[in-house]
Each structure stands twice: as C-alpha cells, then as structure tokens.
Design a protein around this motif. Structure first.
Motif, PDB file in Angstrom:
ATOM      1  N   PHE A  92      59.761 -13.923 -38.645  1.00  0.00           N
ATOM      2  CA  PHE A  92      59.016 -13.248 -37.582  1.00  0.00           C
ATOM      3  C   PHE A  92      57.690 -12.741 -38.130  1.00  0.00           C
ATOM      4  N   THR A  93      56.682 -12.736 -37.270  1.00  0.00           N
ATOM      5  CA  THR A  93      55.377 -12.194 -37.634  1.00  0.00           C
ATOM      6  C   THR A  93      54.888 -11.276 -36.522  1.00  0.00           C
ATOM      7  N   ILE A  94      54.559 -10.049 -36.894  1.00  0.00           N
ATOM      8  CA  ILE A  94      54.011  -9.094 -35.938  1.00  0.00           C
ATOM      9  C   ILE A  94      52.502  -9.037 -36.109  1.00  0.00           C
ATOM     10  N   SER A  95      51.799  -8.919 -35.002  1.00  0.00           N
ATOM     11  CA  SER A  95      50.349  -8.796 -35.040  1.00  0.00           C
ATOM     12  C   SER A  95      49.900  -7.951 -33.853  1.00  0.00           C
ATOM     13  N   ARG A  96      48.639  -7.535 -33.875  1.00  0.00           N
ATOM     14  CA  ARG A  96      48.149  -6.732 -32.771  1.00  0.00           C
ATOM     15  C   ARG A  96      46.672  -7.001 -32.541  1.00  0.00           C
ATOM     16  N   ASP A  97      46.267  -6.767 -31.314  1.00  0.00           N
ATOM     17  CA  ASP A  97      44.870  -6.879 -30.927  1.00  0.00           C
ATOM     18  C   ASP A  97      44.475  -5.514 -30.374  1.00  0.00           C
ATOM     19  N   ASN A  98      43.771  -4.733 -31.163  1.00  0.00           N
ATOM     20  CA  ASN A  98      43.434  -3.368 -30.750  1.00  0.00           C
ATOM     21  C   ASN A  98      42.494  -3.346 -29.550  1.00  0.00           C
ATOM     22  N   ALA A  99      41.653  -4.345 -29.423  1.00  0.00           N
ATOM     23  CA  ALA A  99      40.732  -4.401 -28.283  1.00  0.00           C
ATOM     24  C   ALA A  99      41.489  -4.589 -26.976  1.00  0.00           C
ATOM     25  N   LYS A 100      42.616  -5.282 -27.051  1.00  0.00           N
ATOM     26  CA  LYS A 100      43.433  -5.533 -25.857  1.00  0.00           C
ATOM     27  C   LYS A 100      44.637  -4.603 -25.766  1.00  0.00           C
ATOM     28  N   ASN A 101      44.793  -3.721 -26.753  1.00  0.00           N
ATOM     29  CA  ASN A 101      45.957  -2.811 -26.785  1.00  0.00           C
ATOM     30  C   ASN A 101      47.255  -3.586 -26.630  1.00  0.00           C
ATOM     31  N   THR A 102      47.360  -4.663 -27.369  1.00  0.00           N
ATOM     32  CA  THR A 102      48.502  -5.560 -27.251  1.00  0.00           C
ATOM     33  C   THR A 102      49.091  -5.839 -28.627  1.00  0.00           C
ATOM     34  N   VAL A 103      50.417  -5.877 -28.664  1.00  0.00           N
ATOM     35  CA  VAL A 103      51.131  -6.231 -29.885  1.00  0.00           C
ATOM     36  C   VAL A 103      51.955  -7.482 -29.593  1.00  0.00           C
ATOM     37  N   TYR A 104      52.052  -8.335 -30.601  1.00  0.00           N
ATOM     38  CA  TYR A 104      52.740  -9.610 -30.468  1.00  0.00           C
ATOM     39  C   TYR A 104      53.865  -9.713 -31.499  1.00  0.00           C
ATOM     40  N   LEU A 105      54.844 -10.526 -31.181  1.00  0.00           N
ATOM     41  CA  LEU A 105      55.901 -10.835 -32.136  1.00  0.00           C
ATOM     42  C   LEU A 105      56.157 -12.338 -32.050  1.00  0.00           C
ATOM     43  N   GLN A 106      55.714 -13.051 -33.086  1.00  0.00           N
ATOM     44  CA  GLN A 106      55.986 -14.479 -33.179  1.00  0.00           C
ATOM     45  C   GLN A 106      57.314 -14.656 -33.882  1.00  0.00           C
ATOM     46  N   MET A 107      58.254 -15.289 -33.202  1.00  0.00           N
ATOM     47  CA  MET A 107      59.602 -15.454 -33.733  1.00  0.00           C
ATOM     48  C   MET A 107      59.866 -16.939 -33.946  1.00  0.00           C
TER      49      MET A 107
END
Length: 115
Positions: free
Chosen positions: A67-82
């Motif tokens: 799994f890889t977690i990432s975030r885009d602060n400009a979009k206030n979004t967090v992702y989880l690639q599984m």
C-alpha cells in the motif's frame, strides 16, 4: 468542522489493486496528519497508514510494500493505493483527518477481496 468523503472501494480479486480517495471540505485550513484505518465486523478499527502534512508516511506492518499513502494538500485529499490485495484486506476503510486537536472521520468505503 471538516467533512470527509471517501470513494474508490469495491470488489476485487486476490492480487488486484484499488485506489481509495478521501476529500476534505469545510474548515480545511490547518489540516494536519491524514490517514486510513480499517475495520471488520467484531474487531477494533486498526491503523492502515498515515501521512503527515509534509508527506512523511507511516504504515502498518501488514501493508508495507503493498500500500502507498499520498496526499494533495491543494485539494485537501488523501489517497491510498492498494496493490497485491489479499482476502485479509477485506474491510471497511475509513479516512481520518486531524485538525487543531480534533479528529474527523469519513463514513467508510467497503473493500472486498475475493479469493
């Protein structure tokens, strides 16, 4: 207040991949750490991964390397690639955000991995 909306869950076969997204809205300035947790019926909610505002990740041992977690602060979004999903990854996945000492939770998105 911060509102969180998760998306991206679904049914996938063993070895498959899914990408979860969680978008924050409302009072989003000063959002700190963001993370993903999961829960199965009858069990406590457990940490999957977290990420600091500056982008430093932390993973549960059970998902490291998959799994890889990432975030885009400009979009206030967090992702989880599984990736390389296993049946034991089946759970409801919840997004979590910290802001000014308070924790906010999303409504959850179901991930089901078939064997």
């Amino acid at each position: 207040q911060v509102q969180l909306v998760e998306s991206g869950g679904g049914l996938v076969q063993t070895g498959g991949s899914l990408r979860l997204s969680c978008a924050a809205s409302g009072t989003t300035f000063s959002i700190g750490a963001m993370g993903w947790y999961r829960q199965t019926p009858g069990k406590q909610r457990e940490l999957v991964a977290t990420i600091t505002r500056s982008g430093s990740p932390n993973y549960a041992d059970s998902v490291k390397g998959r799994f890889t977690i990432s975030r885009d602060n400009a979009k206030n979004t967090v992702y989880l690639q599984m990736n390389s999903l296993k049946p034991e990854d089946t759970a409801a996945y919840y997004c979590n955000v910290a802001r000014n000492g308070a924790l906010y939770w999303g409504q959850g998105t179901q991930v089901t991995v078939s064997s």
